[in-house]
Design an enzyme around this catalytic site. Structure first.
Site, PDB file in Angstrom:
ATOM      1  N   GLY A 161     -14.044  10.625  -9.625  1.00 13.37           N
ATOM      2  CA  GLY A 161     -13.557  11.998  -9.509  1.00 13.37           C
ATOM      3  C   GLY A 161     -13.588  12.700 -10.857  1.00 13.37           C
ATOM      4  O   GLY A 161     -13.920  13.880 -10.949  1.00 13.37           O
ATOM      5  N   CYS A 169      11.226  19.818  -5.409  1.00  9.30           N
ATOM      6  CA  CYS A 169      11.318  19.499  -3.984  1.00  9.30           C
ATOM      7  C   CYS A 169      12.572  18.669  -3.683  1.00  9.30           C
ATOM      8  O   CYS A 169      13.653  19.228  -3.561  1.00  9.30           O
ATOM      9  CB  CYS A 169      10.043  18.814  -3.511  1.00  9.30           C
ATOM     10  SG  CYS A 169       9.803  18.999  -1.740  1.00  9.30           S
ATOM     11  N   ASP A 205      -7.513  12.707  -6.247  1.00 11.25           N
ATOM     12  CA  ASP A 205      -8.729  13.188  -6.922  1.00 11.25           C
ATOM     13  C   ASP A 205      -8.923  14.688  -6.744  1.00 11.25           C
ATOM     14  O   ASP A 205      -9.501  15.354  -7.591  1.00 11.25           O
ATOM     15  CB  ASP A 205      -9.974  12.484  -6.362  1.00 11.25           C
ATOM     16  CG  ASP A 205     -10.289  11.225  -7.156  1.00 11.25           C
ATOM     17  OD1 ASP A 205      -9.908  11.175  -8.337  1.00 11.25           O
ATOM     18  OD2 ASP A 205     -10.895  10.307  -6.589  1.00 11.25           O
ATOM     19  N   HIS A 239       6.254  22.304  -5.114  1.00 10.64           N
ATOM     20  CA  HIS A 239       5.702  21.318  -6.061  1.00 10.64           C
ATOM     21  C   HIS A 239       4.862  22.065  -7.100  1.00 10.64           C
ATOM     22  O   HIS A 239       3.626  22.060  -7.016  1.00 10.64           O
ATOM     23  CB  HIS A 239       4.825  20.312  -5.314  1.00 10.64           C
ATOM     24  CG  HIS A 239       5.598  19.315  -4.522  1.00 10.64           C
ATOM     25  ND1 HIS A 239       6.252  18.255  -5.105  1.00 10.64           N
ATOM     26  CD2 HIS A 239       5.844  19.224  -3.201  1.00 10.64           C
ATOM     27  CE1 HIS A 239       6.858  17.544  -4.163  1.00 10.64           C
ATOM     28  NE2 HIS A 239       6.624  18.119  -3.007  1.00 10.64           N
ATOM     29  N   LYS A 286     -24.216  -7.521 -16.696  1.00  8.76           N
ATOM     30  CA  LYS A 286     -24.737  -8.107 -15.445  1.00  8.76           C
ATOM     31  C   LYS A 286     -24.101  -7.506 -14.189  1.00  8.76           C
ATOM     32  O   LYS A 286     -24.795  -7.150 -13.234  1.00  8.76           O
ATOM     33  CB  LYS A 286     -24.530  -9.630 -15.459  1.00  8.76           C
ATOM     34  CG  LYS A 286     -25.136 -10.350 -14.266  1.00  8.76           C
ATOM     35  CD  LYS A 286     -26.651 -10.302 -14.257  1.00  8.76           C
ATOM     36  CE  LYS A 286     -27.209 -11.370 -15.199  1.00  8.76           C
ATOM     37  NZ  LYS A 286     -28.635 -11.226 -15.464  1.00  8.76           N
ATOM     38  N   GLU A 314       4.055  21.289  -9.941  1.00 14.81           N
ATOM     39  CA  GLU A 314       3.163  20.403 -10.714  1.00 14.81           C
ATOM     40  C   GLU A 314       1.746  20.413 -10.127  1.00 14.81           C
ATOM     41  O   GLU A 314       0.770  20.171 -10.833  1.00 14.81           O
ATOM     42  CB  GLU A 314       3.733  18.982 -10.781  1.00 14.81           C
ATOM     43  CG  GLU A 314       3.719  18.169  -9.482  1.00 14.81           C
ATOM     44  CD  GLU A 314       4.912  18.449  -8.562  1.00 14.81           C
ATOM     45  OE1 GLU A 314       5.534  19.515  -8.686  1.00 14.81           O
ATOM     46  OE2 GLU A 314       5.180  17.584  -7.695  1.00 14.81           O
TER      47      GLU A 314
HETATM   48  N1  GLN Z   1      12.284  14.362   1.560  1.00 15.84           N
HETATM   49  C1  GLN Z   1      12.414  15.761   1.344  1.00 15.84           C
HETATM   50  C2  GLN Z   1      11.916  16.574   2.515  1.00 15.84           C
HETATM   51  O1  GLN Z   1      11.228  16.070   3.347  1.00 15.84           O
HETATM   52  C3  GLN Z   1      11.685  16.173   0.087  1.00 15.84           C
HETATM   53  C4  GLN Z   1      10.217  16.070   0.213  1.00 15.84           C
HETATM   54  C5  GLN Z   1       9.523  16.069  -1.117  1.00 15.84           C
HETATM   55  O2  GLN Z   1      10.150  15.881  -2.156  1.00 15.84           O
HETATM   56  N2  GLN Z   1       8.219  16.267  -1.115  1.00 15.84           N
HETATM   57  O3  GLN Z   1      12.208  17.748   2.616  1.00 15.84           O
END
Ligand code: GLN
Length: 586
Positions: A48, A417, A101, A546, A220, A548
């Site tokens: 990747g 999250c 990836d 998220h 090899k 990130e």
């Molecule tokens: N377990 C939590 C939910 O389902 C958080 C999920 C996560 O952190 N991606 O809402």
């Protein structure tokens, strides 16, 4: 028969032809080129990374590129895969749950990808079976060749047509010789035949061993691996040799000699301090020019665009890992044993580090054994705390102790999250006076579940495909920390993967006690960003999303930028400046 005639003929599926390759609308034969990257000797070598680096070099020249990863497993997507075995699940903007990836591709190409850029054997076979049921194969017996391989070629051509790509970069999962990836290889071999000379090139990524006891590089295994590729009718055009150290000239010669690949196309892809150095290393070795020549693409290149892009990229690579300043962020996570499970967090730290001139280090912490007594000791030496995404109850109480510590001691905090949800629970328990506050994910019978299952998801059963997934709009409250981080934007887009959310019944109580929901769904009562006022805490922010996943080298995540800037202040001991009041803690 000319290539055009051949391509017209294989578009049919009748008794008269042995071919079965439907052509998608908008496909321009001869225009779309393909670079196919396969692995030999072993997997996990960085196909990747190679593929996305080469794609980036082409993109920098003004070419349109489209990557695709083809996975050998029969799962429909990566959503149900254990991060211990496969690394993090990377969610795309359209909600597709993919292999990590795809994150490498998005970061290097600074491009949002979609389900068209990811396929699994599961998806291919599902489509073949659907077509069979709907009579699309016109009474023929359904076979690996031509129908399964035809479906694979169709996916590649659909991507080419949809993205109007000059070059499609195909990464074949696993290693040559794996039974489960053999259909992909056969389909790619056919594609090269059908598209004709100068349209498809193959890159073999291989591994040169350097056993400690011998102290020399041995080629090899690499030779045998590439022989295996030739056995299925594929001659590589480029060989990329992975190794710890630069590949010795003699070893490259040997590989070149045994594989018919000229020396100038045998590339040493040895370990470097950051994957972001690889595009430049490939450029210096002339691999990009070789690709342009073999695919006859020199005419489509724009030198001016390349100069601008190179300058921007060099600025970034010049700033990676160069700083003497350092911050350490604690990351609490169940999968601390496997860094791949948190790959995007590490990358986001790297991006911000380059922009802020600081070396970002992580301290990985399993929170199963963390409690109120030892939390201060465990977090000593960390200038910031991240509670990342996660599932299940294990370690959650320890996470709450970490969050409380961060909140009460003005340590910069970023909740991602699950880390957002845990921050709500901590606040409800320790500030709002709801001692049994919890999430229904951890305690089904709890009376005060401040985190509840999503109304819209309640009806859906089963493990796969019942989460709120993908890019969603978030309205940002003016005047907040979140607004400041996003240059006062009123609406932003973040990426989600969750099942639970803040129960709206508790929002008034949480807000009355000082918690600010600074990011909300535009129309529904879904809380997506929380924070503490700036005169209470220098940086305390959580997001249901998220961030990130969408951090890019030249456009780092504002939330991570905020966290790391605050952590740098914390190093200087200036974090408590401007703190005037404490939230009332029960
Ligand atoms: N377990 C939590 C939910 O389902 C958080 C999920 C996560 O952190 N991606 O809402």
């Amino acid at each position: 028969m000319s290539n055009e005639e051949l391509l017209a003929k294989i578009g049919q599926s009748t008794e008269e032809t042995e071919f079965y390759t439907p052509m998608p609308n908008g496909y321009r034969p001869g225009h779309h080129k393909y670079v196919i990257v396969v692995g030999t000797v072993m997997s996990g070598l960085g196909k990747g990374i190679f593929s996305s680096s080469l794609a980036k070099l082409c993109q920098d020249k003004g070419l349109r590129v489209a990557p695709i990863k083809m996975e050998g497993y029969y799962n429909i997507d990566s959503g149900t895969l254990n991060p211990y075995r496969h690394g993090e699940v990377f969610v795309l903007d359209d909600g597709m749950e993919t292999d990590m990836d795809l994150g490498t591709y998005e970061r290097l190409l600074d491009q949002d990808l979609s389900a068209a850029n990811f396929t699994t054997n599961g998806q291919i076979f599902r489509e073949v079976l659907r077509k069979e049921r709907e009579g699309e194969y016109l009474g023929r017996d359904v076979q690996t060749i031509p129908h399964v391989t035809g479906e694979i070629k169709l996916r590649l051509r659909e991507l080419a047509a949809k993205s109007k790509a000059d070059v499609v970069f195909v990464e074949v999962g696993g290693t040559v010789g794996d039974l489960e990836n053999s259909n992909y290889l056969e389909a790619c071999r056919q594609l090269a035949y059908e598209e004709g000379e100068g349209s498809v090139i193959f890159v073999a990524l291989t591994y040169v061993l350097e056993p400690g006891a011998l102290g020399e590089q041995k080629s090899k295994a690499a030779q045998l691996g590439i022989k295996r590729l030739m056995e299925v009718g594929i001659m590589p055009h480029i060989i990329a040799c992975r190794a710890s150290n630069p590949i010795k000239e003699k070893v490259r010669e040997k590989i070149s000699m045994y594989t018919n690949v000229p020396m100038k196309r045998v590339f040493s892809m040895h370990d470097v301090s950051s994957i972001y150095m690889i595009p430049e290393a490939m450029r210096e070795a002339g691999i990009d020019r070789e690709v342009l020549t073999m695919l006859d693409l020199h005419d489509r290149v724009n030198q001016k665009i390349e100069d601008v892009n190179l300058k921007k990229w060099r600025w970034f690579t010049d700033h990676i890992g160069r700083s003497k300043k350092q911050v350490t962020l604690a990351v609490t996570g169940k999968y601390t044993a496997l860094r791949d499970a948190y790959a995007s967090i590490i990358k986001a730290g790297e991006h911000c580090g380059a922009h802020l001139g600081v070396d970002v280090q992580f301290k990985w912490m399993d929170t199963t054994d963390i409690n109120a007594e030892n939390v201060a000791r465990e977090l000593a030496g960390c200038q910031g705390i991240i509670v990342p995404g996660g599932f299940g109850v294990r370690g959650t109480e320890g996470k709450i102790d970490c969050i409380r510590y961060a909140r009460e001691n003005h340590v910069p905090y970023l909740g991602l999250c699950l880390g957002f949800q845990m921050a709500v629970i901590e606040y409800a328990r320790n500030v709002c006076g709801i001692p049994d506050a919890n999430s229904t994910e951890f305690d089904k019978k709890c009376k005060n579940c401040v985190i509840e299952i999503l109304e819209e998801q309640k009806k859906i059963e089963g493990l796969g495909g019942n989460m709120r997934l993908g890019g969603k709009e978030v309205d940002i409250k003016p005047g907040t920390l979140a607004a400041r981080l996003y240059d006062n934007a009123r609406r932003i887009r973040l990426r989600f993967r969750h099942r639970y959310e803040v129960d709206p019944r508790f929002i008034p109580t949480l807000e009355q006690h000082g918690l600010i929901f600074s990011g909300k769904h535009p129309t529904q009562p879904i809380m997506q960003v929380l924070e503490l006022p700036q005169d209470v805490h220098p940086f305390f922010l959580g997001t249901q999303a998220h961030p990130e996943l969408t951090s890019r080298p030249l456009r780092p995540s504002p939330f991570f930028m905020g966290l790391i800037s605050a952590a740098m202040e914390h190093v200087k001991g200036e974090h408590a400046k401007g703190i005037k009041r404490q939230p009332q803690t029960v």
